[in-house]
Design a protein around this motif. Structure first.
Motif, PDB file in Angstrom:
ATOM      1  N   LEU A 181       5.873  -2.708 -14.069  1.00  0.00           N
ATOM      2  CA  LEU A 181       5.351  -1.489 -13.466  1.00  0.00           C
ATOM      3  C   LEU A 181       5.747  -0.261 -14.268  1.00  0.00           C
ATOM      4  O   LEU A 181       6.726  -0.283 -15.024  1.00  0.00           O
ATOM      5  CB  LEU A 181       5.796  -1.342 -12.024  1.00  0.00           C
ATOM      6  CG  LEU A 181       7.252  -1.112 -11.683  1.00  0.00           C
ATOM      7  CD1 LEU A 181       7.364  -0.541 -10.263  1.00  0.00           C
ATOM      8  CD2 LEU A 181       8.045  -2.414 -11.744  1.00  0.00           C
ATOM      9  N   LYS A 182       4.955   0.762 -14.084  1.00  0.00           N
ATOM     10  CA  LYS A 182       5.241   2.022 -14.739  1.00  0.00           C
ATOM     11  C   LYS A 182       6.351   2.747 -13.974  1.00  0.00           C
ATOM     12  O   LYS A 182       6.409   2.698 -12.751  1.00  0.00           O
ATOM     13  CB  LYS A 182       3.983   2.879 -14.811  1.00  0.00           C
ATOM     14  CG  LYS A 182       2.911   2.298 -15.720  1.00  0.00           C
ATOM     15  CD  LYS A 182       1.663   3.166 -15.745  1.00  0.00           C
ATOM     16  CE  LYS A 182       0.595   2.572 -16.665  1.00  0.00           C
ATOM     17  NZ  LYS A 182      -0.654   3.360 -16.652  1.00  0.00           N
ATOM     18  N   LYS A 183       7.197   3.439 -14.712  1.00  0.00           N
ATOM     19  CA  LYS A 183       8.319   4.135 -14.088  1.00  0.00           C
ATOM     20  C   LYS A 183       7.837   5.127 -13.040  1.00  0.00           C
ATOM     21  O   LYS A 183       8.411   5.229 -11.947  1.00  0.00           O
ATOM     22  CB  LYS A 183       9.144   4.860 -15.155  1.00  0.00           C
ATOM     23  CG  LYS A 183      10.372   5.561 -14.594  1.00  0.00           C
ATOM     24  CD  LYS A 183      11.096   6.372 -15.645  1.00  0.00           C
ATOM     25  CE  LYS A 183      10.325   7.623 -16.039  1.00  0.00           C
ATOM     26  NZ  LYS A 183      11.114   8.525 -16.926  1.00  0.00           N
ATOM     27  N   LYS A 184       6.787   5.850 -13.355  1.00  0.00           N
ATOM     28  CA  LYS A 184       6.312   6.879 -12.419  1.00  0.00           C
ATOM     29  C   LYS A 184       5.857   6.254 -11.103  1.00  0.00           C
ATOM     30  O   LYS A 184       6.020   6.851 -10.021  1.00  0.00           O
ATOM     31  CB  LYS A 184       5.184   7.692 -13.048  1.00  0.00           C
ATOM     32  CG  LYS A 184       3.918   6.909 -13.360  1.00  0.00           C
ATOM     33  CD  LYS A 184       2.840   7.810 -13.949  1.00  0.00           C
ATOM     34  CE  LYS A 184       1.545   7.029 -14.202  1.00  0.00           C
ATOM     35  NZ  LYS A 184       0.484   7.882 -14.783  1.00  0.00           N
ATOM     36  N   ALA A 185       5.301   5.036 -11.148  1.00  0.00           N
ATOM     37  CA  ALA A 185       4.868   4.353  -9.925  1.00  0.00           C
ATOM     38  C   ALA A 185       6.065   3.898  -9.102  1.00  0.00           C
ATOM     39  O   ALA A 185       6.056   3.976  -7.866  1.00  0.00           O
ATOM     40  CB  ALA A 185       3.978   3.166 -10.270  1.00  0.00           C
ATOM     41  N   LEU A 186       7.102   3.436  -9.783  1.00  0.00           N
ATOM     42  CA  LEU A 186       8.324   3.033  -9.081  1.00  0.00           C
ATOM     43  C   LEU A 186       8.923   4.210  -8.335  1.00  0.00           C
ATOM     44  O   LEU A 186       9.290   4.105  -7.160  1.00  0.00           O
ATOM     45  CB  LEU A 186       9.336   2.468 -10.080  1.00  0.00           C
ATOM     46  CG  LEU A 186      10.729   2.141  -9.510  1.00  0.00           C
ATOM     47  CD1 LEU A 186      10.658   1.010  -8.507  1.00  0.00           C
ATOM     48  CD2 LEU A 186      11.697   1.794 -10.641  1.00  0.00           C
ATOM     49  N   TYR A 187       9.036   5.339  -9.004  1.00  0.00           N
ATOM     50  CA  TYR A 187       9.608   6.523  -8.376  1.00  0.00           C
ATOM     51  C   TYR A 187       8.731   7.052  -7.236  1.00  0.00           C
ATOM     52  O   TYR A 187       9.240   7.592  -6.252  1.00  0.00           O
ATOM     53  CB  TYR A 187       9.818   7.621  -9.415  1.00  0.00           C
ATOM     54  CG  TYR A 187      11.077   7.454 -10.245  1.00  0.00           C
ATOM     55  CD1 TYR A 187      12.140   6.679  -9.796  1.00  0.00           C
ATOM     56  CD2 TYR A 187      11.212   8.090 -11.471  1.00  0.00           C
ATOM     57  CE1 TYR A 187      13.299   6.537 -10.548  1.00  0.00           C
ATOM     58  CE2 TYR A 187      12.370   7.953 -12.237  1.00  0.00           C
ATOM     59  CZ  TYR A 187      13.408   7.174 -11.765  1.00  0.00           C
ATOM     60  OH  TYR A 187      14.556   7.040 -12.507  1.00  0.00           O
ATOM     61  N   GLN A 188       7.416   6.902  -7.386  1.00  0.00           N
ATOM     62  CA  GLN A 188       6.522   7.426  -6.356  1.00  0.00           C
ATOM     63  C   GLN A 188       6.519   6.576  -5.094  1.00  0.00           C
ATOM     64  O   GLN A 188       6.533   7.104  -3.975  1.00  0.00           O
ATOM     65  CB  GLN A 188       5.099   7.527  -6.891  1.00  0.00           C
ATOM     66  CG  GLN A 188       4.101   8.090  -5.873  1.00  0.00           C
ATOM     67  CD  GLN A 188       2.704   8.259  -6.452  1.00  0.00           C
ATOM     68  OE1 GLN A 188       2.468   8.020  -7.644  1.00  0.00           O
ATOM     69  NE2 GLN A 188       1.754   8.678  -5.623  1.00  0.00           N
ATOM     70  N   TYR A 189       6.515   5.229  -5.271  1.00  0.00           N
ATOM     71  CA  TYR A 189       6.349   4.346  -4.122  1.00  0.00           C
ATOM     72  C   TYR A 189       7.621   3.582  -3.728  1.00  0.00           C
ATOM     73  O   TYR A 189       7.665   2.973  -2.660  1.00  0.00           O
ATOM     74  CB  TYR A 189       5.222   3.339  -4.408  1.00  0.00           C
ATOM     75  CG  TYR A 189       3.880   3.999  -4.578  1.00  0.00           C
ATOM     76  CD1 TYR A 189       3.161   4.459  -3.479  1.00  0.00           C
ATOM     77  CD2 TYR A 189       3.330   4.185  -5.848  1.00  0.00           C
ATOM     78  CE1 TYR A 189       1.921   5.063  -3.637  1.00  0.00           C
ATOM     79  CE2 TYR A 189       2.085   4.789  -6.007  1.00  0.00           C
ATOM     80  CZ  TYR A 189       1.393   5.227  -4.903  1.00  0.00           C
ATOM     81  OH  TYR A 189       0.165   5.837  -5.055  1.00  0.00           O
ATOM     82  N   HIS A 190       8.630   3.567  -4.595  1.00  0.00           N
ATOM     83  CA  HIS A 190       9.883   2.864  -4.315  1.00  0.00           C
ATOM     84  C   HIS A 190       9.619   1.399  -3.936  1.00  0.00           C
ATOM     85  O   HIS A 190      10.213   0.849  -3.017  1.00  0.00           O
ATOM     86  CB  HIS A 190      10.672   3.566  -3.209  1.00  0.00           C
ATOM     87  CG  HIS A 190      10.860   5.037  -3.463  1.00  0.00           C
ATOM     88  ND1 HIS A 190      11.718   5.510  -4.454  1.00  0.00           N
ATOM     89  CD2 HIS A 190      10.282   6.119  -2.887  1.00  0.00           C
ATOM     90  CE1 HIS A 190      11.664   6.837  -4.455  1.00  0.00           C
ATOM     91  NE2 HIS A 190      10.802   7.222  -3.535  1.00  0.00           N
ATOM     92  N   SER A 191       8.711   0.800  -4.665  1.00  0.00           N
ATOM     93  CA  SER A 191       8.306  -0.575  -4.400  1.00  0.00           C
ATOM     94  C   SER A 191       7.803  -1.204  -5.687  1.00  0.00           C
ATOM     95  O   SER A 191       7.399  -0.498  -6.615  1.00  0.00           O
ATOM     96  CB  SER A 191       7.194  -0.599  -3.347  1.00  0.00           C
ATOM     97  OG  SER A 191       6.663  -1.899  -3.195  1.00  0.00           O
ATOM     98  N   LEU A 192       7.815  -2.541  -5.731  1.00  0.00           N
ATOM     99  CA  LEU A 192       7.283  -3.238  -6.894  1.00  0.00           C
ATOM    100  C   LEU A 192       5.785  -3.491  -6.764  1.00  0.00           C
ATOM    101  O   LEU A 192       5.116  -3.788  -7.747  1.00  0.00           O
ATOM    102  CB  LEU A 192       8.009  -4.566  -7.099  1.00  0.00           C
ATOM    103  CG  LEU A 192       9.357  -4.507  -7.815  1.00  0.00           C
ATOM    104  CD1 LEU A 192      10.392  -3.740  -7.007  1.00  0.00           C
ATOM    105  CD2 LEU A 192       9.885  -5.904  -8.111  1.00  0.00           C
ATOM    106  N   ILE A 193       5.276  -3.404  -5.540  1.00  0.00           N
ATOM    107  CA  ILE A 193       3.847  -3.581  -5.300  1.00  0.00           C
ATOM    108  C   ILE A 193       3.278  -2.231  -4.880  1.00  0.00           C
ATOM    109  O   ILE A 193       3.568  -1.736  -3.791  1.00  0.00           O
ATOM    110  CB  ILE A 193       3.577  -4.633  -4.202  1.00  0.00           C
ATOM    111  CG1 ILE A 193       4.286  -5.947  -4.543  1.00  0.00           C
ATOM    112  CG2 ILE A 193       2.080  -4.860  -4.047  1.00  0.00           C
ATOM    113  CD1 ILE A 193       3.835  -6.600  -5.834  1.00  0.00           C
ATOM    114  N   VAL A 194       2.505  -1.635  -5.761  1.00  0.00           N
ATOM    115  CA  VAL A 194       1.957  -0.293  -5.533  1.00  0.00           C
ATOM    116  C   VAL A 194       0.434  -0.404  -5.412  1.00  0.00           C
ATOM    117  O   VAL A 194      -0.136  -1.471  -5.679  1.00  0.00           O
ATOM    118  CB  VAL A 194       2.377   0.659  -6.670  1.00  0.00           C
ATOM    119  CG1 VAL A 194       3.896   0.709  -6.790  1.00  0.00           C
ATOM    120  CG2 VAL A 194       1.753   0.240  -8.011  1.00  0.00           C
ATOM    121  N   PRO A 195      -0.255   0.661  -5.004  1.00  0.00           N
ATOM    122  CA  PRO A 195      -1.709   0.556  -4.784  1.00  0.00           C
ATOM    123  C   PRO A 195      -2.510   0.003  -5.962  1.00  0.00           C
ATOM    124  O   PRO A 195      -3.437  -0.774  -5.764  1.00  0.00           O
ATOM    125  CB  PRO A 195      -2.100   1.998  -4.451  1.00  0.00           C
ATOM    126  CG  PRO A 195      -0.885   2.554  -3.788  1.00  0.00           C
ATOM    127  CD  PRO A 195       0.273   1.952  -4.539  1.00  0.00           C
TER     128      PRO A 195
END
Length: 230
Positions: A181-195
């Motif tokens: 996953l991209k770092k920005k997605a991790l920080y945004q959703y605090h999850s490994l499965i994002v939209p």
């Protein structure tokens, strides 16, 4: 873009003592994840996040780096993988290192290969997705599941009682090997499965949960069969 492979290997396993460094087909099981990440050539750094000095020493022996130890706060049974990844990225930032993309690889994943990781990284980059998860198809359609109610067997989903298996939607589950996953997605959703997450399908014969000693023995048999003649 810069990338880091993070292998999450805390100490203190209860069901299988020293699970993350227990010998599997001739070497510590952790070694397989490290070697696959290194062989993939897809990462600028391959690191192990751990709270155990023994695990850290073995990780370094097989070529990974352990630039810092995991905090006590993220070494318990309630910490999520996302919590651990965020801590790793934060600690890297403190020492002046920044990564755009991270791959989380589990330490008990001997079926992971460098080829799979390289292909998965390429697939994610080409797709424009924010995350990728390794998945496996359920061997039997969950829509045809039974439940036991009042000591009687009945269909959980009666509407599918007469449906042919080949007509049912294929259903998948996380196969417990790796996530990207991209770092920005991790920080945004605090999850490994994002939209915007895409799948990376793994064949059923190359997947095995390893939670008990019975699982461990089955995984060794599978691994031995898959690697016959090598």
């Amino acid at each position: 873009m810069s990338s880091v492979a993070i292998i999450t290997a805390r100490g203190g396993s209860k069901r299988i003592p020293k699970k993350n460094i227990k010998e599997f087909c001739g070497k510590p099981i952790l070694a397989y994840s490290i070697e696959a990440a290194l062989k993939s050539g897809a990462f600028d750094e391959v690191m192990v996040s751990t709270d155990s000095q023994e695990i850290a020493d073995i990780a370094r022996e097989y070529g990974a780096v352990v630039p810092f130890m995991r905090s006590e706060a993220n070494s318990n049974d309630v910490s999520t993988t996302a919590d651990v990844l965020e801590e790793v990225i934060s600690e890297y930032e403190k020492i002046g290192k920044d990564f755009d993309t991270l791959a989380c690889i589990y330490p008990t994943a001997p079926f992971v290969t460098g080829e799979k990781l390289s292909d998965a990284m390429k697939k994610m980059q080409e797709s424009g997705a924010d995350a990728l998860v390794s998945v496996v198809k359920f061997g039997f359609p969950p829509q045809r599941a039974f439940v036991i109610r009042n000591e009687k067997v009945c269909y959980q989903y009666p509407e599918y009682e007469r449906a042919r298996s080949q007509d049912l939607e294929k259903i998948y589950h996380d196969c417990g090997q790796f996530y990207i996953l991209k770092k920005k997605a991790l920080y945004q959703y605090h999850s490994l499965i994002v939209p915007n997450t895409i799948p990376y399908e793994i064949p059923e014969e190359e997947v095995q949960d390893i939670d008990t000693m019975s699982d461990w023995k089955i995984a060794e048999v599978k691994y031995t069969v898959l690697h016959q003649g090598e």
